[in-house]
Design a protein around this motif. Structure first.
Motif: not given
Ligand code: H53
Length: 834
Positions: A32, A36, A43, A115
């Motif tokens: 993540v 990001e 996402m 995920l």
């Protein structure tokens, strides 16, 4: 400049050490974070490519902390290092391998699942690192895996090609080459802009007198190109040892382009300099076992060798040891003759730059280098015109002449009555256009020379290097039979088989000690085990059948016998023999009555491999295979009994799908021409049998697995010369079945016969150099045996299991330990993970 942090501040660094993830939550956090921040996405726009990128970056972070530890430990201990110089590293994909070697694939699988991704889909996003042509490049990649897995302090040195081996497309049955630009996003490399070396080309040599009154040679003028290092971490399996593969990229020295010229309005030439420099590392030459003698290729070789040696010498000098200790700290292995200039370059550095005497320097040089020969094919042996070397590397040519002079003086003393010996062994070939014989230079400048399989190592001693055995004695020449890494070629490519094996061999230890496979033999009588084994093979065939359907549109029946030949297309590898055999099978089936036909065993003949773009005959072979497929695959009389498939763009990641899915694979080179072969090992390790000639490693595979478990055919290496002679000077009759195959092609059954005239002519009228006709009958008979054997599935599976159980010898770990002991004299240095 000293860049290390002083003692009092180090505590703060240690306190803040990077914490590696070790579980699912930690992994997800890293993914993540990379999505990001590093990728600047979220996402709401995370596709499979982004998931691949973030997963790779998460694993890369892990590798790099281990890499740092490994390098620190090696530097601190000041141990001997191995440097593997190879113009090719055919690495394939890195992510799957990194996950498995680090032991966190399951963690990643679960994490990706949570995920929203399937790990297989994520893995598939990666572009193969295809910096090689075939066996030689893949061997280098397997060796890197073993070196790290066995904790050897070792670096690979190569070129960072902007374009790897071309992508092959098949259009109307013909090969078309498409450039392989692979660097768009490559998370596995670290540019080291601070590690750069100026490389000189052209210019001239001046003699001057130095402060001590000694005459010295100074190489001046010419042009300078900059080499910039890109580092690729190489993780070992189940060890923190992470070695380095350093790839050099070329750029114009001193900046992007010449601003002076630019400001004066001379845009074109300012950009031209830059482009010329970048051209050096732009493309991999797409020839396998074929040297074309292009100037740019020689430039590549010197550029790479000079940058690597500068780096190695710089590292050695940091230790402040005496020069004579160099071979105790440094072992350099030459992968084929491509890096032979390294011998000359080290001699140049030692005498011209460091001021050593010739003899002292030459002693250091010869004790440092080892040379691996990979071929006896004359068209693959490197020779460079003296004039070209003179022009590009004037000082190096002088040194080559001096090396040759001192060498020939010794020969003259040792063999006073043999003038012809001098001519034969001279590093300079006195032909119309004088040539530098790179293999001879490599032998003279190394302390060990090895071949890559027993037959091959014997052949080099009795043919191309015979005189050198007389000169140096037999001990300078040795054999290290090739191997493959079982991590990629069994565990990664065939996870279900690996798991089944683990259940019988005491867990995954066999991946580190492949001889443990022999425990499988105890279970051959176990029916349930054999059933599971067969079921896994079937599932792997289903997977390949799906790939075939997607790639070609042809439906194949996974219950058929899968007969596979995948490797570079080359006359010596004899794909033409295979396709002629397929045509023969087709004609035989066609001639049968329907009720007889029904009794035949269904077969899928699968081919794959690239032809060098300039190798016309190899391209014709591809065309014939496709032309035969086009006819056979739609013949309703034949149906599932025979399908002929050409798989486009064979590469490492496709090999991982193909190797586990064979029933039989073909390794059918003219005896004495395939130095070793390594795909033979991959297929057997995955529970397939092989049909092959007595060539290369086939012979040792037979020795290990037993002759009942392999289908050997054809003439022996020792008879090849006489047969060739007979073709040319005696009467040459063509095998009658093969003649019928030729007649059918000439009738136009497979399209315009004219297209295949040269292929037929090579056998019928031009001496049949590769003995296709001589071996055809025995080849067809042996295929008959294969069919019969396959009908008895129980026995077949038993043969497969027995073979796998006896394949322990062919791990590249065994090779590396042999090189380590016999050639490099290096010891492993384990690293702790804290
Ligand atoms: O090297 C493999 C051998 C194989 C041999 C191959 C090879 C190349 O791929 C390219 C050039 C060359 O001289 C040799 O053909 O038999 O297994 C690794 O040793």
């Amino acid at each position: 400049v000293e860049a290390s942090i002083p003692e009092p501040q180090r505590e703060a660094w240690q306190r803040n050490q990077v914490a590696n993830f070790a579980n699912k939550d930690g992994f997800e956090r890293e993914v993540v974070r990379h999505v990001e921040t590093t990728l600047a996405r979220s996402m709401f726009n995370c596709d499979e490519v982004a998931a691949y990128s973030a997963t790779s970056l998460a694993f890369r972070d892990r590798l790099i902390t281990d890499w740092n530890k490994t390098q620190q430990r090696q530097t601190f201990r000041d141990t001997k290092r191995v440097y593997y110089l190879s113009l090719e590293f055919l690495m394939g994909r890195a992510l799957d391998n990194a996950m498995l070697n680090v032991g966190l694939k399951d963690v990643a699988k679960d994490g990706l699942n949570e995920l929203g991704f399937r790990i297989e889909d994520v893995i598939k996003q990666e572009h193969d690192a295809a910096l090689g042509n075939g066996g030689l490049g893949r061997l280098a990649a397997c060796f890197l895996d073993s070196l790290a897995s066995l904790n050897y302090p070792a670096w690979g040195y190569g070129l960072r090609y902007r374009y790897g081996i071309f992508k092959q497309e098949i259009i109307d049955g013909y090969q078309v080459e498409v450039p392989d630009y692979w660097l768009d996003f490559n998370p596995w490399e670290f540019p080291r802009h601070d590690v750069n070396v100026d490389i000189q080309f052209f210019g001239h040599v001046n003699k001057t007198t130095n402060a001590d009154g000694k005459t010295v040679s100074v190489w001046e003028g010419g042009e300078i190109v900059q080499a910039v290092a890109y580092d690729v971490p190489i993780p070992g399996y189940d060890t923190p040892t992470t070695n380095n593969l350093r790839l050099w990229s070329s750029k114009a020295s001193g900046g992007e382009f010449d601003f002076q010229k630019f400001n004066n309005g001379d845009y074109e030439s300012s950009v031209a300099d830059q482009q010329r420099a970048e051209t050096i590392s732009a493309v991999l030459y797409p020839n396998d076992n074929l040297e074309r003698g292009k100037e740019l290729r020689l430039k590549q070789q010197y550029f790479w060798v000079a940058a690597s040696l500068y780096d190695i010498v710089r590292r050695f000098k940091k230790s402040k040891r005496a020069w004579r200790e160099f071979p105790e700290q440094v072992a350099i292995q030459l992968n084929d003759t491509h890096p032979t200039l390294a011998i000359v370059e080290l001699q140049r550095i030692l005498i011209d730059v460091e001021g050593l005497e010739w003899d002292a320097a030459w002693d250091i040089v010869t004790n440092t280098f080892g040379y691996t020969n990979h071929t006896v094919l004359p068209e693959a042996l490197e020779k460079w015109p003296v004039g070209l070397v003179q022009h590009l590397l004037p000082r190096h040519l002088q040194i080559i002449y001096d090396i040759n002079l001192y060498f020939l003086q010794k020969i003259e003393k040792a063999f006073p009555n043999d003038r012809d010996m001098l001519r034969r062994v001279s590093i300079i070939e006195e032909s119309q256009i004088k040539m530098v014989r790179m293999a001879f230079l490599a032998i003279v400048g190394s302390h060990k020379v090895n071949g890559v399989a027993e037959l091959h190592s014997d052949l080099i001693k009795t043919t191309i290097f015979k005189d050198f055995v007389q000169i140096y004695g037999p001990d300078k020449f040795t054999n290290v039979t090739n191997g493959i890494t079982p991590r990629r070629w069994l565990h990664q490519a065939n996870p279900r088989l690996s798991e089944l094996i683990a259940s019988k061999c005491g867990g995954l230890e066999f991946l580190k000690d492949l001889t443990l496979l022999n425990k499988l033999e105890q279970h051959i009588g176990d029916k349930e085990f054999r059933r599971e084994w067969a079921e896994i093979k079937y599932a792997n065939k289903v997977r390949l059948a799906k790939h075939i359907k997607d790639a070609t549109g042809v439906t194949v029946n996974p219950a058929s016998l899968f007969d596979i030949q995948v490797k570079r297309i080359h006359e010596y590898k004899r794909q033409q023999l295979n396709i002629f055999g397929v045509i023969h099978r087709y004609l035989t089936l066609k001639a049968m009555k329907p009720e007889e036909r029904k009794k035949q065993l269904p077969r899928v003949s699968i081919f794959g491999g690239k032809a060098a773009p300039g190798y016309w005959m190899a391209k014709q072979i591809i065309h014939l295979i496709n032309a035969v497929g086009a006819v056979v695959n739609k013949d309703e009389d034949i149906g599932d009994l025979l399908k002929v498939i050409f798989l486009e763009d064979y590469n490492v990641s496709k090999a991982e799908i193909i190797c586990p899915a064979s029933d039989i694979s073909e390794h059918i080179s003219t005896a004495g021409t395939e130095a070793s072969g390594t795909s033979n090992m991959k297929f057997v390790l995955n529970g397939g049998l092989i049909i092959g000639t007595c060539d290369g490693a086939n012979i040792e595979i037979t020795r290990e697995i037993g002759e009942n478990n392999i289908f050997l055919f054809g003439n022996l290496a020792e008879d090849v010369e006489d047969l060739r002679h007979a073709h040319t000077y005696g009467s040459h009759t063509i095998d009658s079945d093969l003649d019928k195959v030729f007649d059918e092609i000439e009738k136009g059954t497979f399209g315009t016969p004219h297209d295949f005239g040269a292929m037929i002519g090579a056998v019928r009228n031009h001496g049949d150099y590769y003995l296709v006709s001589d071996d055809f009958h025995s080849y067809m008979e042996t295929h008959q045996l294969v069919d019969e054997s396959y009908r008895n599935q129980d026995e077949w599976i038993a043969k497969c299991i027995t073979s796998v159980a006896r394949m322990g010898f062919f791990t590249s770990d065994r090779c590396i330990n042999e090189y380590g002991e016999e050639i490099w004299n290096v010891e492993p240095l384990p690293v702790e993970r804290n």
